[in-house]
Design a protein around this motif. Sequence first.
Motif, PDB file in Angstrom:
ATOM      1  N   GLY A 153     -17.663  35.401   5.009  1.00 55.73           N
ATOM      2  CA  GLY A 153     -18.670  36.751   4.062  1.00 55.73           C
ATOM      3  C   GLY A 153     -18.365  37.647   3.559  1.00 55.73           C
ATOM      4  O   GLY A 153     -17.870  38.616   2.899  1.00 55.73           O
ATOM      5  N   ILE A 154     -18.118  38.227   5.164  1.00 57.51           N
ATOM      6  CA  ILE A 154     -18.142  40.219   4.829  1.00 57.51           C
ATOM      7  C   ILE A 154     -17.310  39.564   6.404  1.00 57.51           C
ATOM      8  O   ILE A 154     -17.705  39.043   7.191  1.00 57.51           O
ATOM      9  CB  ILE A 154     -19.139  40.308   5.820  1.00 57.51           C
ATOM     10  CG1 ILE A 154     -20.491  40.277   4.527  1.00 57.51           C
ATOM     11  CG2 ILE A 154     -19.069  42.032   6.019  1.00 57.51           C
ATOM     12  CD1 ILE A 154     -21.975  41.175   4.394  1.00 57.51           C
ATOM     13  N   TRP A 155     -16.533  40.669   6.248  1.00 54.52           N
ATOM     14  CA  TRP A 155     -15.143  40.362   7.861  1.00 54.52           C
ATOM     15  C   TRP A 155     -14.829  41.667   7.840  1.00 54.52           C
ATOM     16  O   TRP A 155     -14.297  42.298   6.986  1.00 54.52           O
ATOM     17  CB  TRP A 155     -14.019  39.484   7.514  1.00 54.52           C
ATOM     18  CG  TRP A 155     -13.305  39.426   8.360  1.00 54.52           C
ATOM     19  CD1 TRP A 155     -13.571  39.897   9.949  1.00 54.52           C
ATOM     20  CD2 TRP A 155     -11.664  39.092   8.249  1.00 54.52           C
ATOM     21  NE1 TRP A 155     -12.026  39.316  10.964  1.00 54.52           N
ATOM     22  CE2 TRP A 155     -11.237  39.167   9.926  1.00 54.52           C
ATOM     23  CE3 TRP A 155     -11.005  39.122   7.662  1.00 54.52           C
ATOM     24  CZ2 TRP A 155     -10.237  38.840  10.148  1.00 54.52           C
ATOM     25  CZ3 TRP A 155      -9.499  38.340   7.571  1.00 54.52           C
ATOM     26  CH2 TRP A 155      -8.826  38.653   9.066  1.00 54.52           C
ATOM     27  N   THR A 160     -17.732  29.190   5.564  1.00 59.99           N
ATOM     28  CA  THR A 160     -17.020  29.310   7.030  1.00 59.99           C
ATOM     29  C   THR A 160     -17.743  30.202   7.856  1.00 59.99           C
ATOM     30  O   THR A 160     -18.448  29.650   8.834  1.00 59.99           O
ATOM     31  CB  THR A 160     -15.383  29.229   6.667  1.00 59.99           C
ATOM     32  OG1 THR A 160     -15.041  28.886   5.891  1.00 59.99           O
ATOM     33  CG2 THR A 160     -15.091  28.383   8.651  1.00 59.99           C
ATOM     34  N   PHE A 161     -17.916  31.413   7.404  1.00 62.23           N
ATOM     35  CA  PHE A 161     -18.529  32.308   8.142  1.00 62.23           C
ATOM     36  C   PHE A 161     -19.302  33.382   8.063  1.00 62.23           C
ATOM     37  O   PHE A 161     -19.162  33.868   6.473  1.00 62.23           O
ATOM     38  CB  PHE A 161     -17.589  32.936   9.387  1.00 62.23           C
ATOM     39  CG  PHE A 161     -18.135  33.021  10.717  1.00 62.23           C
ATOM     40  CD1 PHE A 161     -18.971  33.580  11.023  1.00 62.23           C
ATOM     41  CD2 PHE A 161     -17.492  31.781  11.547  1.00 62.23           C
ATOM     42  CE1 PHE A 161     -19.002  33.994  12.535  1.00 62.23           C
ATOM     43  CE2 PHE A 161     -18.051  32.616  12.952  1.00 62.23           C
ATOM     44  CZ  PHE A 161     -18.990  33.108  13.546  1.00 62.23           C
ATOM     45  N   GLY A 162     -20.649  33.768   8.430  1.00 58.86           N
ATOM     46  CA  GLY A 162     -21.372  34.718   7.620  1.00 58.86           C
ATOM     47  C   GLY A 162     -20.805  36.039   7.399  1.00 58.86           C
ATOM     48  O   GLY A 162     -19.687  36.748   6.348  1.00 58.86           O
ATOM     49  N   ILE A 163     -20.889  36.667   8.789  1.00 58.22           N
ATOM     50  CA  ILE A 163     -20.425  37.831   9.553  1.00 58.22           C
ATOM     51  C   ILE A 163     -19.780  37.876  10.325  1.00 58.22           C
ATOM     52  O   ILE A 163     -19.884  37.352  11.678  1.00 58.22           O
ATOM     53  CB  ILE A 163     -21.933  38.785   9.621  1.00 58.22           C
ATOM     54  CG1 ILE A 163     -22.258  38.659   7.882  1.00 58.22           C
ATOM     55  CG2 ILE A 163     -20.822  40.202  10.198  1.00 58.22           C
ATOM     56  CD1 ILE A 163     -23.503  40.245   8.207  1.00 58.22           C
ATOM     57  N   ARG A 164     -18.088  38.206  10.516  1.00 56.04           N
ATOM     58  CA  ARG A 164     -17.446  38.675  11.403  1.00 56.04           C
ATOM     59  C   ARG A 164     -16.806  39.601  11.798  1.00 56.04           C
ATOM     60  O   ARG A 164     -16.402  40.296  10.851  1.00 56.04           O
ATOM     61  CB  ARG A 164     -16.220  37.153  11.288  1.00 56.04           C
ATOM     62  CG  ARG A 164     -14.788  37.226  12.684  1.00 56.04           C
ATOM     63  CD  ARG A 164     -14.223  36.343  12.203  1.00 56.04           C
ATOM     64  NE  ARG A 164     -13.739  36.994  13.947  1.00 56.04           N
ATOM     65  CZ  ARG A 164     -12.892  34.901  13.931  1.00 56.04           C
ATOM     66  NH1 ARG A 164     -14.286  33.955  14.066  1.00 56.04           N
ATOM     67  NH2 ARG A 164     -12.139  35.072  15.195  1.00 56.04           N
TER      68      ARG A 164
END
Length: 142
Positions: free
Chosen positions: A76-78, A96-100
């Motif tokens: 979502g946000i990387w 797949t991933f919210g924030i990384r």
Amino acid sequence: NNASINYYGIRLFYSSNNILEYNNVTDNRYAVWIGYSANNKISNNLAKDNEEGIETYFSSYNNITSNNINNTYFYGIWLYNSSNSKVLFNNATYNTFGIRLEKTSDNNLIANNTLVNNGGGIGVYFNSISNNITENNASNNN
């Protein structure tokens, strides 16, 4: 503005002090990609059905606020090697991933985000330190 069916929906490259607001970004490889850029405001955008959501790459002092990032294949946000930024009041669902945060993404404020039904909520990896992660709602993430 609408940006659909492109490699980059919106791209900033070596570009600073920009405002990206009220855009609908759908069906792209990258919804919003910001590389080697600083002091940008990314707010109130809808990023839906992209492979990647909002990514900052070697970029700092950016504000990512009040965006909706939905149904993204990867993140979502990387933040990748991106520091001193604020990620606030965003909604990330069905990614797949919210924030990384990855690769020395340091001294960021991650607060008041809603991360629901993602593969993972918030992840901090590979030498990312001194981040302030507070008051987020992460639920039903695997």
